[in-house]
Design an enzyme around this catalytic site. Structure first.
Site, PDB file in Angstrom:
ATOM      1  N   HIS A  76      -9.699 -32.691   0.815  1.00 35.78           N
ATOM      2  CA  HIS A  76      -9.709 -31.923  -0.432  1.00 35.78           C
ATOM      3  C   HIS A  76      -8.277 -31.501  -0.803  1.00 35.78           C
ATOM      4  CE1 HIS A  76     -10.571 -28.787  -3.401  1.00 35.78           C
ATOM      5  NE2 HIS A  76      -9.886 -27.941  -2.661  1.00 35.78           N
ATOM      6  N   ASP A 105      11.223 -44.968 -24.989  1.00 38.79           N
ATOM      7  CA  ASP A 105      10.374 -45.138 -23.798  1.00 38.79           C
ATOM      8  C   ASP A 105      11.106 -44.492 -22.626  1.00 38.79           C
ATOM      9  OD1 ASP A 105       8.587 -46.098 -21.735  1.00 38.79           O
ATOM     10  OD2 ASP A 105       8.012 -47.719 -23.086  1.00 38.79           O
ATOM     11  N   TRP A 146      -4.386 -30.427   5.600  1.00 45.29           N
ATOM     12  CA  TRP A 146      -3.441 -31.196   4.769  1.00 45.29           C
ATOM     13  C   TRP A 146      -2.022 -31.023   5.255  1.00 45.29           C
ATOM     14  CZ3 TRP A 146       0.787 -30.122   1.573  1.00 45.29           C
ATOM     15  CH2 TRP A 146       1.084 -28.766   1.375  1.00 45.29           C
ATOM     16  N   SER A 172       6.236 -43.388  -4.723  1.00 48.00           N
ATOM     17  CA  SER A 172       5.799 -43.226  -6.100  1.00 48.00           C
ATOM     18  C   SER A 172       6.465 -42.014  -6.743  1.00 48.00           C
ATOM     19  CB  SER A 172       4.276 -43.095  -6.145  1.00 48.00           C
ATOM     20  OG  SER A 172       3.867 -42.629  -7.406  1.00 48.00           O
ATOM     21  N   SER A 173       6.454 -40.892  -6.026  1.00 48.29           N
ATOM     22  CA  SER A 173       7.029 -39.661  -6.576  1.00 48.29           C
ATOM     23  C   SER A 173       8.529 -39.791  -6.789  1.00 48.29           C
ATOM     24  CB  SER A 173       6.774 -38.487  -5.634  1.00 48.29           C
ATOM     25  OG  SER A 173       5.423 -38.136  -5.658  1.00 48.29           O
ATOM     26  N   HIS A 256       7.224 -25.911   0.836  1.00 55.37           N
ATOM     27  CA  HIS A 256       7.375 -24.836  -0.134  1.00 55.37           C
ATOM     28  C   HIS A 256       7.917 -25.326  -1.473  1.00 55.37           C
ATOM     29  CE1 HIS A 256       7.137 -20.922  -1.784  1.00 55.37           C
ATOM     30  NE2 HIS A 256       8.273 -21.242  -2.378  1.00 55.37           N
ATOM     31  N   GLU A 258       7.420 -28.104  -2.646  1.00 51.37           N
ATOM     32  CA  GLU A 258       6.269 -28.827  -3.196  1.00 51.37           C
ATOM     33  C   GLU A 258       5.391 -27.908  -4.050  1.00 51.37           C
ATOM     34  OE1 GLU A 258       5.226 -31.875  -3.392  1.00 51.37           O
ATOM     35  OE2 GLU A 258       3.162 -31.492  -4.027  1.00 51.37           O
ATOM     36  N   TYR A 260       6.412 -25.531  -5.864  1.00 54.41           N
ATOM     37  CA  TYR A 260       7.083 -25.372  -7.160  1.00 54.41           C
ATOM     38  C   TYR A 260       7.071 -26.665  -7.958  1.00 54.41           C
ATOM     39  CZ  TYR A 260       7.879 -20.753  -5.752  1.00 54.41           C
ATOM     40  OH  TYR A 260       7.633 -19.478  -5.358  1.00 54.41           O
ATOM     41  N   SER A 271       5.095 -22.757 -21.938  1.00 58.09           N
ATOM     42  CA  SER A 271       6.202 -22.413 -22.837  1.00 58.09           C
ATOM     43  C   SER A 271       6.181 -23.237 -24.125  1.00 58.09           C
ATOM     44  CB  SER A 271       7.543 -22.612 -22.132  1.00 58.09           C
ATOM     45  OG  SER A 271       7.601 -21.809 -20.974  1.00 58.09           O
ATOM     46  N   HIS A 305       8.296 -18.530   5.397  1.00 64.38           N
ATOM     47  CA  HIS A 305       7.276 -17.510   5.118  1.00 64.38           C
ATOM     48  C   HIS A 305       5.868 -18.061   5.373  1.00 64.38           C
ATOM     49  CE1 HIS A 305       7.391 -18.716   0.561  1.00 64.38           C
ATOM     50  NE2 HIS A 305       6.672 -19.560   1.251  1.00 64.38           N
ATOM     51  N   HIS A 306       5.760 -19.368   5.604  1.00 63.69           N
ATOM     52  CA  HIS A 306       4.469 -19.941   5.997  1.00 63.69           C
ATOM     53  C   HIS A 306       4.243 -19.811   7.498  1.00 63.69           C
ATOM     54  CE1 HIS A 306       3.722 -21.894   2.068  1.00 63.69           C
ATOM     55  NE2 HIS A 306       5.036 -21.885   2.010  1.00 63.69           N
ATOM     56  N   THR A 331      10.477 -15.203 -11.747  1.00 64.12           N
ATOM     57  CA  THR A 331       9.098 -15.450 -12.196  1.00 64.12           C
ATOM     58  C   THR A 331       8.673 -14.388 -13.195  1.00 64.12           C
ATOM     59  OG1 THR A 331       8.649 -16.390 -10.024  1.00 64.12           O
ATOM     60  CG2 THR A 331       6.751 -15.942 -11.419  1.00 64.12           C
ATOM     61  N   LYS A 334       9.974 -15.003 -16.612  1.00 59.13           N
ATOM     62  CA  LYS A 334       9.159 -15.945 -17.373  1.00 59.13           C
ATOM     63  C   LYS A 334       7.940 -15.259 -17.976  1.00 59.13           C
ATOM     64  CE  LYS A 334      10.364 -20.281 -15.399  1.00 59.13           C
ATOM     65  NZ  LYS A 334      10.312 -20.934 -16.709  1.00 59.13           N
ATOM     66  N   ARG A 453      -9.766 -18.991   7.679  1.00 57.69           N
ATOM     67  CA  ARG A 453      -9.904 -20.188   6.844  1.00 57.69           C
ATOM     68  C   ARG A 453     -10.213 -21.395   7.735  1.00 57.69           C
ATOM     69  NH1 ARG A 453      -3.689 -22.042   5.465  1.00 57.69           N
ATOM     70  NH2 ARG A 453      -4.818 -23.516   4.169  1.00 57.69           N
TER      71      ARG A 453
END
Ligand code: CU
Length: 528
Positions: A76, A105, A146, A172-173, A256, A258, A260, A271, A305-306, A331, A334, A453
């Protein structure tokens, strides 16, 4: 599929049917492919979420066995991140960036085709092991989360499949990101300086740099897993002198930023939408650009922080705590800018605006719980509970996914030439927004009460809120099937979009004339 295409797609000898989609180098076609790929993965990843919520509907083991449950949580997460959210944003980038900067293009159209067509094969590599083994779906897929933490992931006997899939996703990315940067730096219309670019283009520009910086880190992490598993190295195996915690450091140095990668383009979408329906230019354009860049920079220096609970030195804990809470500053800039844009605007509340406003509220809520967990001593209590699950689903579902849905409602008239039926759009919005809160808000309570979890069973004191959460989950899942109906209906027909979609107010998104999608070419306003 009646996708809007430019006339030069149909020159003589151009492939048609399936070959058109396989060989296309047109950014709009490739955007469409990405978006459908993302939607299909949303449904697959969503079906897995339904299995998870069915098992957690009540205490005890009733629907699946524990290994299958672990496989569901793992797949998932991977499918939603790499299959749904990231390709969704790349699809939006393909459709919109060339048009927003006045380019015919993408800079590298053939590589663009390759970036997309790697994805279905990567997805098959990732999913295929689930169907191997004895009985149908007997749980031979990845089941280690994951985050693929070593040494647990090293126990998986089909790890090579998984690693190859991750490498392909990375290729790909990276190719997609190179294409976006090359397009933005080289193909802007005359007069479009960087600080005149629409915010969606800016946020993707910065996101593309994040991708190029961190996808190789993920590739490095899985390559070290590969050599530990098959070539006798001991990067992460303590028995051979390796360090399992090092895996977490390397993984989160990717992981991390990732986060963002999945939220900066969302900021860009919101925006674009809020000024249109507030009928005011975006408040604080340049501060939005600098805030985005600041968030991107900070995203590289907060990874641990993880890992507050792994036993870091106190100085490390404090550093990562302070660096993390600093992200609240740009943040908040924004969020205040979006509010200031709406302030005294002549606001209307068409479907895209509803999703965008829900984003501002609910993403902020996810941001606040992020701050709570950024406080190291408090996180000792929350770590690996359902509180984090609630947090990142607010950020990623009511944040990233809501913004993609908002963008689809906003740009669908330009893409298809048809207006979305407002009643259908609003039913989808309210159905989703109510059910998603029924789904995720109670998870804060059961998390703070201590429910772990990634565990298929739980003690009885968590039963009531889990049942509520599951009911919300089934309702939210069904709402996205309704979204499919809305999409098909809009693509197939519906009220013709005028040249002035959203009554021309979206002109605010174009800072200079650019070749808008062909249904709405005339709406681009003149140079100010
Ligand atoms: Cu983080």
């Amino acid at each position: 599929m009646s996708t809007a295409t430019t006339h030069d797609d149909h020159h003589h000898g151009a492939p048609s049917g399936i070959m058109r989609w396989i060989t296309t180098t047109n950014h709009k076609d490739i955007g469409t492919l990405y978006l459908w790929f993302a939607f299909i993965n949303l449904l697959i990843g969503g079906a897995m979420a339904m299995v998870i919520r069915a098992e957690l509907f009540q205490p005890g083991m009733q629907v699946v066995d524990p290994n299958f449950f672990n496989m569901m949580t793992t797949m998932h997460g991977l499918i939603m991140i790499f299959g749904a959210v990231m390709p969704g944003f790349v699809g939006l980038a393909n459709w919109q960036i060339p048009m927003m900067i006045g380019a015919p293009d993408m800079a590298l159209p053939r590589m663009n085709n390759w970036s997309f067509w790697i994805l279905p094969f990567a997805a098959i590599m990732l999913i295929a092991p689930m169907f191997t083994g004895g009985a149908f779906l007997d749980g031979q897929g990845p089941a280690f989360g994951w985050t693929m933490y070593a040494p647990l992931s090293l126990q998986y006997d089909k790890l090579s499949f998984f690693i190859f899939a991750v490498h392909m996703l990375g290729f790909s990315s990276i190719m997609g990101a190179i294409n976006i940067i090359a397009t933005i730096l080289n193909m802007r219309a005359p007069g479009m300086t960087l600080m005149k670019m629409p915010l969606f283009v800016w946020t993707w520009f910065i996101t593309a740099f994040l991708l190029i910086a961190v996808m190789p880190v993920l590739a490095g992490a899985v390559t070290m897993l590969l050599t530990d598993k098959y070539f006798g190295t001991s990067f992460f195996a303590a028995a051979g002198g390796g360090d399992p915690v090092m895996f977490q450091h390397v993984f989160w140095f990717f992981g991390h930023p990732e986060v963002y990668i999945m939220i900066l383009p969302a900021f860009g979408v919101v925006s674009q939408i809020i000024p249109t329906f507030a009928r005011k230019p975006l408040f604080g354009y340049s501060s939005m650009v600098y805030a985005t860049a600041s968030i991107a920079f900070l995203s590289f220096i907060v990874w641990a922080h993880h890992m507050f609970t792994v036993g870091m030195p106190v100085a490390g804990e404090l550093y990562f705590m302070y660096a993390t809470v600093m992200i609240a500053v740009p943040t908040a800039v924004k969020v205040f800018n979006w509010m200031a844009t709406m302030w005294r605007g002549s606001m209307t509340f068409e479907t895209p605006m509803l999703w965008a406003i829900a984003f501002v509220f609910l993403f902020s809520l996810g941001g606040f719980t992020g701050l709570m967990m950024g406080i190291a001593p408090a996180d000792m209590q929350y770590h690996d509970t359902y509180f984090i699950v609630a947090h990142f689903h607010y950020v990623l579902v009511t944040g990233a996914v809501f913004s993609i849905i908002a963008a689809v409602y906003y740009w669908l008239p330009k893409w298809t030439g048809h207006m979305v039926n407002e009643t259908h759009g609003k039913i989808h919005f309210w159905w989703s927004t109510i059910s998603v809160n029924v789904l995720f808000f109670p998870q804060h309570f059961i998390g703070l009460a201590g429910m772990p979890r990634r565990i298929p069973d739980y003690s009885v004191q968590f039963a009531d809120w889990n049942m509520v959460s599951s009911i919300g989950g089934f309702a939210f899942g069904l709402a996205q099937v309704y979204f499919l109906f809305v999409l098909i209906k809009t693509i197939k027909g519906g009220e013709k979009a005028t040249d002035q979609v959203w009554e021309g107010a979206e002109g605010l998104e174009w800072t200079i004339p650019s070749p808008a999608p062909y249904h709405t070419f005339e709406t681009a306003p003149t140079v100010k």
